[in-house]
Write an enzyme that holds these catalytic residues in place. Structure first.
Site, PDB file in Angstrom:
ATOM      1  N   THR A  72       3.160  -9.801  -0.939  1.00 21.51           N
ATOM      2  CA  THR A  72       2.736  -9.758  -2.346  1.00 21.51           C
ATOM      3  C   THR A  72       3.880 -10.266  -3.219  1.00 21.51           C
ATOM      4  O   THR A  72       3.687 -11.136  -4.077  1.00 21.51           O
ATOM      5  CB  THR A  72       2.335  -8.324  -2.752  1.00 21.51           C
ATOM      6  N   ASN A 151      -8.150 -13.232   5.426  1.00 23.21           N
ATOM      7  CA  ASN A 151      -7.991 -11.872   5.950  1.00 23.21           C
ATOM      8  C   ASN A 151      -9.310 -11.123   6.099  1.00 23.21           C
ATOM      9  O   ASN A 151      -9.371 -10.101   6.769  1.00 23.21           O
ATOM     10  CB  ASN A 151      -7.034 -11.062   5.060  1.00 23.21           C
ATOM     11  N   GLN A 179      -1.845 -13.767   7.773  1.00 26.33           N
ATOM     12  CA  GLN A 179      -2.663 -13.399   8.930  1.00 26.33           C
ATOM     13  C   GLN A 179      -2.412 -14.289  10.147  1.00 26.33           C
ATOM     14  O   GLN A 179      -2.938 -14.000  11.225  1.00 26.33           O
ATOM     15  CB  GLN A 179      -4.165 -13.434   8.556  1.00 26.33           C
ATOM     16  N   SER A 199       4.354 -11.244   6.290  1.00 24.17           N
ATOM     17  CA  SER A 199       4.545  -9.812   6.103  1.00 24.17           C
ATOM     18  C   SER A 199       4.626  -9.140   7.473  1.00 24.17           C
ATOM     19  O   SER A 199       3.711  -9.282   8.289  1.00 24.17           O
ATOM     20  CB  SER A 199       3.343  -9.281   5.314  1.00 24.17           C
ATOM     21  N   ALA A 200       5.726  -8.419   7.724  1.00 30.07           N
ATOM     22  CA  ALA A 200       5.981  -7.890   9.075  1.00 30.07           C
ATOM     23  C   ALA A 200       4.918  -6.917   9.577  1.00 30.07           C
ATOM     24  O   ALA A 200       4.634  -6.875  10.772  1.00 30.07           O
ATOM     25  CB  ALA A 200       7.347  -7.199   9.091  1.00 30.07           C
ATOM     26  N   HIS A 201       4.322  -6.147   8.656  1.00 28.46           N
ATOM     27  CA  HIS A 201       3.394  -5.111   9.148  1.00 28.46           C
ATOM     28  C   HIS A 201       2.078  -5.681   9.675  1.00 28.46           C
ATOM     29  O   HIS A 201       1.264  -4.962  10.241  1.00 28.46           O
ATOM     30  CB  HIS A 201       3.157  -4.023   8.085  1.00 28.46           C
ATOM     31  N   THR A 237      20.070  -4.910  -2.277  1.00 26.25           N
ATOM     32  CA  THR A 237      20.605  -4.643  -0.938  1.00 26.25           C
ATOM     33  C   THR A 237      19.512  -4.839   0.110  1.00 26.25           C
ATOM     34  O   THR A 237      18.404  -4.322  -0.031  1.00 26.25           O
ATOM     35  CB  THR A 237      21.162  -3.197  -0.875  1.00 26.25           C
ATOM     36  N   CYS A 327      -7.126  -2.859   0.056  1.00 24.67           N
ATOM     37  CA  CYS A 327      -7.212  -2.320  -1.300  1.00 24.67           C
ATOM     38  C   CYS A 327      -8.657  -2.194  -1.767  1.00 24.67           C
ATOM     39  O   CYS A 327      -8.944  -1.519  -2.740  1.00 24.67           O
ATOM     40  CB  CYS A 327      -6.421  -3.180  -2.266  1.00 24.67           C
TER      41      CYS A 327
HETATM   42  N1  PLP Z   1      -1.950 -11.919   1.886  1.00 26.29           N
HETATM   43  C1  PLP Z   1      -2.830 -11.606   2.848  1.00 26.29           C
HETATM   44  C2  PLP Z   1      -3.710 -12.658   3.412  1.00 26.29           C
HETATM   45  C3  PLP Z   1      -2.919 -10.293   3.309  1.00 26.29           C
HETATM   46  O1  PLP Z   1      -3.807  -9.985   4.266  1.00 26.29           O
HETATM   47  C4  PLP Z   1      -2.052  -9.316   2.754  1.00 26.29           C
HETATM   48  C5  PLP Z   1      -2.143  -7.904   3.206  1.00 26.29           C
HETATM   49  O2  PLP Z   1      -3.042  -7.173   2.891  1.00 26.29           O
HETATM   50  C6  PLP Z   1      -1.152  -9.702   1.766  1.00 26.29           C
HETATM   51  C7  PLP Z   1      -1.122 -11.014   1.358  1.00 26.29           C
HETATM   52  C8  PLP Z   1      -0.201  -8.709   1.120  1.00 26.29           C
HETATM   53  O3  PLP Z   1       0.884  -8.498   1.965  1.00 26.29           O
HETATM   54  P1  PLP Z   1       1.917  -7.257   1.742  1.00 26.29           P
HETATM   55  O4  PLP Z   1       1.230  -6.055   2.276  1.00 26.29           O
HETATM   56  O5  PLP Z   1       3.125  -7.626   2.547  1.00 26.29           O
HETATM   57  O6  PLP Z   1       2.236  -7.205   0.305  1.00 26.29           O
END
Ligand code: PLP
Length: 375
Positions: A72, A151, A179, A199-201, A237, A327
């Site tokens: 994000t 996504n 993704q 995004s690592a998660h 940091t 969300c």
């Molecule tokens: N972009 C896409 C395509 C996503 O699936 C997500 C995660 O929901 C994001 C952006 C947002 O990533 P982050 O959770 O690292 O802010």
């Protein structure tokens, strides 16, 4: 009750090896990477090793990777800079982007008075390339922002083709590759994308960390101001345990890519077959054949009235799936992605996104299908 997690497009479970690596950093490497003493220097070398690891996996230079708190932030950073630093006057995107792009673009449109054009989406969820070309024929300083893998539907964009088109038209190209990073090979020497984010998660790494790839020669300005970290363009940091965990997660994802992809693809094919057997009128949102192996968006042949309680009923049985992005899962509003290319009647039908990882099993799919049949 056995719990079943089939919401891997929202987030993924941490790989145990990543947790071990992170714990080592948390317990032993507490130096600040900006400190000049030995604690700081060790932390700094771990930080730079993580950057190098990620850069090598994407075939880019280490300086082209900038760590952020996630995608994000990275998306907002790139989009805002495109307007304020690179002076673009127009952003071309789509209505099926994640809100981290869509809402950032809307913000720029309102506050910077830029032109925003949306590429048409075809009925299979893919973008209309002819329309993109048509939009690009207008010569305005432009940034094109198109996601690599959607996504919600898993629809894959041909990144190399689009990046090449953008280069031919001398416009900047940014892609939200959240993704696809760790799930598809990405050789950025072959793909002339200017910016991309991860995004690592989403690839079995920790939450709250990600990175932006910024092609050499393009310099962005910081959104907020502070220290000299990340060449001063992203001060603060560094979250070392998260960054090292992210690099480890990406490394394992690419080491295991072929085996895990084959396993997950088979699981997805099994899910499709079982659904078609049990629900002869089932449909899939987006093109199943053109979608990433980890995502399946199912439109169930059930009454529209079942939509609102669908996730709740599955959750009561310990099954986690989703309607769209995380969300939106709790909201009764229809998905903005599906609304962009389905008919009104189709949008109102109960749809669920099932998203897989290598931790899932066929037995879990059988339980999901039984639960869907009982709805
Ligand atoms: N972009 C896409 C395509 C996503 O699936 C997500 C995660 O929901 C994001 C952006 C947002 O990533 P982050 O959770 O690292 O802010």
């Amino acid at each position: 009750m056995e719990k079943i997690y089939l919401d891997n497009a929202a987030t993924t479970a941490l790989r145990p090896e990543v947790a071990t690596e992170m714990m080592g950093i948390l317990q032993n490497e507490y130096g600040n990477p900006s400190s000049s003493h030995s604690f700081g220097r060790t932390a700094k070398s771990k930080l730079e090793l993580a950057r190098k690891t990620i850069a090598q996996l994407l075939n880019v230079a280490a300086q082209e990777i900038i760590f952020t708190s996630g995608a994000t932030e990275a998306n907002n950073w790139v989009l805002q800079n495109a307007v304020t630093t690179l002076q673009v006057k127009r952003i071309i995107t789509t209505r099926v982007e994640h809100h981290a792009v869509l809402h950032a673009v809307e913000f720029m449109q309102k506050n910077q008075e830029i032109q925003v054009d949306f590429v048409k989406i075809k009925t299979d969820g893919s973008i209309d390339i002819n329309h993109l070309m048509e939009l690009l024929s207008e010569e305005i300083p432009t940034l094109v922002s198109l996601m690599h893998v959607n996504n919600e539907t898993g629809t894959i964009l041909d990144l190399e083709e689009i990046a090449t088109i953008c280069k031919q038209h001398a416009v900047y190209f940014h892609s939200d590759t959240v993704q696809s990073v760790g799930k598809m090979e990405l050789d950025l020497q072959k793909i002339p994308v200017d910016f991309m984010v991860a995004s690592a998660h989403k690839f079995h790494g920790p939450k709250g960390v990600g990175f932006a790839f910024i092609r050499k020669g393009l310099s962005l300005k910081p959104i907020f101001h502070g220290g000299e970290q990340e060449k001063g363009i992203r001060p603060g940091t560094e979250s070392l345990h998260n960054i090292v965990g992210m690099a480890k997660a990406l490394q394992i994802s690419y080491q295991n890519l072929e085996a895990e992809r084959n396993y997950i693809q088979e699981l997805k094919d099994y899910t499709i077959t079982q659904l078609q057997n049990k629900f002869p009128d089932v449909a899939f949102n987006g093109s199943v054949n053109k979608a990433l192996y980890t995502i399946l968006n199912v439109r169930l042949p059930l009454d529209a009235s079942k939509s609102s309680m669908l996730l709740f009923n599955l959750d009561m049985k310990g099954i986690a799936v989703s309607r769209g992005s995380a969300c939106q899962s709790g909201s009764a509003r229809p998905s903005h992605v599906l609304a962009a290319f389905l008919t009104q009647e189709e949008v109102l039908k109960p749809s669920v996104r099932v998203s897989f990882s290598h931790f899932n099993t066929k037995k879990e799919i059988d339980i999901l299908i039984e639960a869907l049949l009982a709805l």
